[in-house]
Design an enzyme around this catalytic site. Structure first.
Site, mmCIF file in Angstrom:
data_model
loop_
_atom_site.group_PDB
_atom_site.id
_atom_site.type_symbol
_atom_site.label_atom_id
_atom_site.label_comp_id
_atom_site.label_asym_id
_atom_site.label_seq_id
_atom_site.Cartn_x
_atom_site.Cartn_y
_atom_site.Cartn_z
ATOM 1 N N GLY A 17 40.104 -34.085 18.183
ATOM 2 C CA GLY A 17 39.481 -34.815 17.090
ATOM 3 C C GLY A 17 38.007 -34.467 16.962
ATOM 4 N N THR A 18 37.392 -34.985 15.932
ATOM 5 C CA THR A 18 35.976 -34.698 15.665
ATOM 6 C C THR A 18 35.086 -35.101 16.829
ATOM 7 O OG1 THR A 18 36.297 -34.878 13.280
ATOM 8 C CG2 THR A 18 34.055 -35.159 14.090
#
Length: 167
Positions: A17-18
Site C-alpha cells: 500500500g501507499t
C-alpha cells in the site's frame, strides 16, 4: 518497555500500500518498496523495537492487486501468531474490503484485536504526511481496543462494516 512477552507484543502484518511505498517519478505514482520500511521507521521515530513488535510480511502490493489468497495469508499469520494484538498495514483503495474479508475468515470469537491502517502518502520520503500518525493511532488502538477488527485512520477508529468508510 523492555522484555515484553507475546501477550503484550503486537504483530505487524504488512501488505504494502501507499504507506509502504515510494514515489516513482517515471510512473507518476507510488510503488511499493520491495521490503517494508515500517520497522526501521518505528525503531527510529517511535522507539518500537522487535522486542515489542513481531513482523510478518504477507505481500508488498497496491491494495487493488491484493487477492483472497493474500488475505488468507494475513489470516493464517494472525491465527499462527502468539500475539493477541495485530496491526495490518494496507493500501486505502480496498482497506475496508480486506478487513471485511478477514472478518469472514476468522471465527466469530477469535479473541484477537486487529487494526488495519494505511495512508494517503508514503511513510518515507514525504513530509509532512499522514502515515506516521495513522501508524501511531493503530498502535494505540491495538493496545487499548477490545478484541475485534478495526480500521485506524486520521485519528478515528472505524469498524469494517461502517458504510462511510474513509469518506
Amino acid at each position: 518497555m523492555s522484555n515484553l512477552n507475546s501477550e503484550h507484543k503486537i504483530q505487524l502484518v504488512v501488505t504494502g500500500g501507499t504507506i509502504d511505498s515510494f514515489y516513482d517519478t517515471d510512473k507518476c505514482t507510488t510503488v511499493c518498496h520491495d521490503e517494508t520500511a515500517i520497522p526501521d521507521f518505528l525503531a527510529k521515530f517511535a522507539g518500537i523495537t522487535e522486542q515489542e513488535c513481531e513482523l510478518f510480511s504477507a505481500c508488498m502490493k497496491d491494495s487493488r492487486e491484493i487477492t483472497d489468497e493474500d488475505i488468507q495469508a494475513v489470516s493464517n499469520a494472525i491465527i499462527n501468531s502468539n500475539c493477541s494484538r495485530h496491526i495490518v498495514t494496507h493500501g486505502t483503495f480496498t482497506l475496508f474490503d480486506s478487513a471485511r474479508k478477514l472478518m469472514a475468515m476468522l471465527p466469530e470469537e477469535h479473541g484477537q484485536t486487529i487494526v488495519f491502517t494505511g495512508a494517503m502518502w508514503p511513510l518515507v520520503g514525504f513530509s509532512p504526511n499522514d502515515a506516521g500518525f495513522n501508524l501511531g493511532s493503530a498502535f494505540v488502538a491495538a493496545r487499548l481496543a477490545a478484541p475485534g477488527i478495526y480500521i485506524a485512520f486520521n485519528g478515528k477508529l472505524y469498524l469494517p462494516t461502517d458504510q462511510e468508510g474513509l469518506h
